[in-house]
Design a protein around this motif. Sequence first.
Motif, PDB file in Angstrom:
ATOM      1  N   ALA A 105       0.816  -1.214   0.000  1.00 42.46           N
ATOM      2  CA  ALA A 105       0.000   0.000   0.000  1.00 42.46           C
ATOM      3  C   ALA A 105       0.849   1.263   0.000  1.00 42.46           C
ATOM      4  CB  ALA A 105      -0.943  -0.001   1.194  1.00 42.46           C
ATOM      5  N   ARG A 106       2.123   1.168   0.346  1.00 39.05           N
ATOM      6  CA  ARG A 106       2.997   2.336   0.370  1.00 39.05           C
ATOM      7  C   ARG A 106       3.481   2.734  -1.028  1.00 39.05           C
ATOM      8  NH1 ARG A 106       4.572   3.507   5.627  1.00 39.05           N
ATOM      9  NH2 ARG A 106       4.232   1.826   7.141  1.00 39.05           N
ATOM     10  N   PHE A 107       3.322   1.851  -2.011  1.00 39.37           N
ATOM     11  CA  PHE A 107       3.781   2.173  -3.358  1.00 39.37           C
ATOM     12  C   PHE A 107       2.827   3.161  -4.025  1.00 39.37           C
ATOM     13  CE2 PHE A 107       6.027  -1.837  -2.676  1.00 39.37           C
ATOM     14  CZ  PHE A 107       7.291  -1.499  -3.149  1.00 39.37           C
ATOM     15  N   ASP A 108       3.407   4.002  -4.885  1.00 40.43           N
ATOM     16  CA  ASP A 108       2.593   4.969  -5.621  1.00 40.43           C
ATOM     17  C   ASP A 108       1.890   4.328  -6.803  1.00 40.43           C
ATOM     18  OD1 ASP A 108       3.408   7.670  -4.323  1.00 40.43           O
ATOM     19  OD2 ASP A 108       5.317   6.653  -4.704  1.00 40.43           O
ATOM     20  N   HIS A 109       2.521   3.325  -7.400  1.00 38.70           N
ATOM     21  CA  HIS A 109       1.921   2.651  -8.553  1.00 38.70           C
ATOM     22  C   HIS A 109       2.412   1.215  -8.570  1.00 38.70           C
ATOM     23  CE1 HIS A 109      -0.554   3.172 -12.098  1.00 38.70           C
ATOM     24  NE2 HIS A 109       0.312   2.488 -12.820  1.00 38.70           N
ATOM     25  N   VAL A 110       1.556   0.294  -9.023  1.00 42.54           N
ATOM     26  CA  VAL A 110       1.887  -1.138  -9.012  1.00 42.54           C
ATOM     27  C   VAL A 110       1.597  -1.720 -10.392  1.00 42.54           C
ATOM     28  CG1 VAL A 110       1.405  -3.372  -7.950  1.00 42.54           C
ATOM     29  CG2 VAL A 110       1.341  -1.295  -6.551  1.00 42.54           C
ATOM     30  N   LEU A 111       2.584  -2.412 -10.944  1.00 45.41           N
ATOM     31  CA  LEU A 111       2.442  -3.125 -12.212  1.00 45.41           C
ATOM     32  C   LEU A 111       2.235  -4.603 -11.895  1.00 45.41           C
ATOM     33  CD1 LEU A 111       5.386  -1.450 -14.172  1.00 45.41           C
ATOM     34  CD2 LEU A 111       3.004  -0.698 -14.006  1.00 45.41           C
ATOM     35  N   LEU A 112       1.309  -5.244 -12.584  1.00 41.60           N
ATOM     36  CA  LEU A 112       0.890  -6.587 -12.203  1.00 41.60           C
ATOM     37  C   LEU A 112       0.916  -7.551 -13.385  1.00 41.60           C
ATOM     38  CD1 LEU A 112      -2.125  -5.503  -9.993  1.00 41.60           C
ATOM     39  CD2 LEU A 112       0.100  -6.325  -9.197  1.00 41.60           C
ATOM     40  N   PRO A 113       1.207  -8.848 -13.101  1.00 41.29           N
ATOM     41  CA  PRO A 113       1.274  -9.831 -14.193  1.00 41.29           C
ATOM     42  C   PRO A 113      -0.082 -10.273 -14.715  1.00 41.29           C
ATOM     43  CG  PRO A 113       1.731 -10.894 -12.101  1.00 41.29           C
ATOM     44  CD  PRO A 113       1.639  -9.422 -11.815  1.00 41.29           C
ATOM     45  N   GLY A 114      -1.130 -10.213 -13.879  1.00 42.88           N
ATOM     46  CA  GLY A 114      -2.428 -10.709 -14.335  1.00 42.88           C
ATOM     47  C   GLY A 114      -3.539 -10.440 -13.352  1.00 42.88           C
ATOM     48  N   GLU A 115      -4.706 -10.987 -13.673  1.00 43.73           N
ATOM     49  CA  GLU A 115      -5.907 -10.709 -12.894  1.00 43.73           C
ATOM     50  C   GLU A 115      -5.845 -11.296 -11.487  1.00 43.73           C
ATOM     51  OE1 GLU A 115      -9.165 -12.196 -15.132  1.00 43.73           O
ATOM     52  OE2 GLU A 115      -9.081 -10.625 -16.661  1.00 43.73           O
ATOM     53  N   LYS A 116      -5.238 -12.463 -11.326  1.00 46.89           N
ATOM     54  CA  LYS A 116      -5.208 -13.096 -10.008  1.00 46.89           C
ATOM     55  C   LYS A 116      -4.562 -12.189  -8.972  1.00 46.89           C
ATOM     56  CE  LYS A 116      -1.972 -15.776  -8.669  1.00 46.89           C
ATOM     57  NZ  LYS A 116      -1.007 -16.909  -8.565  1.00 46.89           N
TER      58      LYS A 116
END
Length: 393
Positions: free
Chosen positions: A150-161
């Motif tokens: 939650a401390r990150f400004d932006h999160v990149l994710l591999p997929g929906e899960k």
Amino acid sequence: MKPDRSKDPQRIGFLFNHDELHQVAHIAPIISALQRQAPTAQVEVITSSDRQAEAVRQFLDPAAPLPQFQSIRPSGWSRMIEALLGNMVPLNRLSSLKRNAALFRQFDALVVPETTTTFLKKNDQMARPKLIFFPHGAGDRSIGFSPEIARFDHVLLPGEKTRDRMLAAEVIRADNHKIVGYPKFEAYAPRPPVKLFDNDKPTVLYNPHFDPLLSSWFRFGEQILDYFAKQNDYNLIFAPHVMLFQRRLLASVEHRLFRFRQNIDPRYAVLDHMHIDTGSERSVDMTYTRTADIYLGDVSSQIYEFIQKPRPALFLNSHDAKWRDNPNYDHWTFGPVLDDVAGLGASLDAASPLSDLYREAQTRAFVHSFDRDDDVPPSLRAAAAIVEFLDLA
């Protein structure tokens, strides 16, 4: 008077601040892609060892300008104290973050593959740098959805899960993340398969985790190696998580547990049908997950890289987990779960061919875990998400 930086090019660092190399391939492929998509930005690489720097260079496009490399080697004091504490606490990483805080403030953003970097935000909610996170793996363990995210400004994710579980845990918001796929698959796709054994026997990959509660190594490891040493039907690749053999005393912050790790009897290393690797580059570059015919493990996220091609898998419940309908063990639906190793031979014999039930479970989970775009590779999608978030266009 503070200098006016409004017209300066944005400075973006890719920070690698871990002892080992298993996180590098998750974000390094994005570097050259970002350089192409944001040519006015100043993209740099920050590492804590020569090994890391060399590993990052493997993923850079030789046609792109070479980014500037900076080193944040841990201090001698932190290395000594961490060693005295049995390497239980990541003092090197924390020390490097603290000592280089002034350097990091010169960046508009840092792209990172692990959560220790949120240390920069804990005591100083500074606007610079913004922290962009891409998790190093797509596993199911609860630590992958910890409050630190939650401390990150932006999160990149591999997929929906991963997105769905992070939203449910309230560590991301609807407006601060982007699904971009899995750059590690792209990074190693061109590599040819490796033949490790001079026979055609099926090969089993035993891939225990390092967590002192969840890992099967502490309870079953010696029995498993002994079983394979005494049989002639299978080859064995023993390639645990690289951190298992980096520390003599292993600690789980998540489970508040400490455990000493036993060493490997050297007699196994000389057997032609057993390949022992406790931490080489092959342990992290998908060589073994691509080579093996059968997976044997516990909670490592490498199972999700293994099922890129559905194959038989067996799981070891060494800690009496109540795993059914528990999302932290979703991958245990990909194959039989063993509560002991007494019937390991019979379970291996019954694992092939892969049943339709397990094939469907693996295929469904893979699609849910890794978003795929046949026209745009993950590195370009991730770079585009960073461009959009930082308004680099």
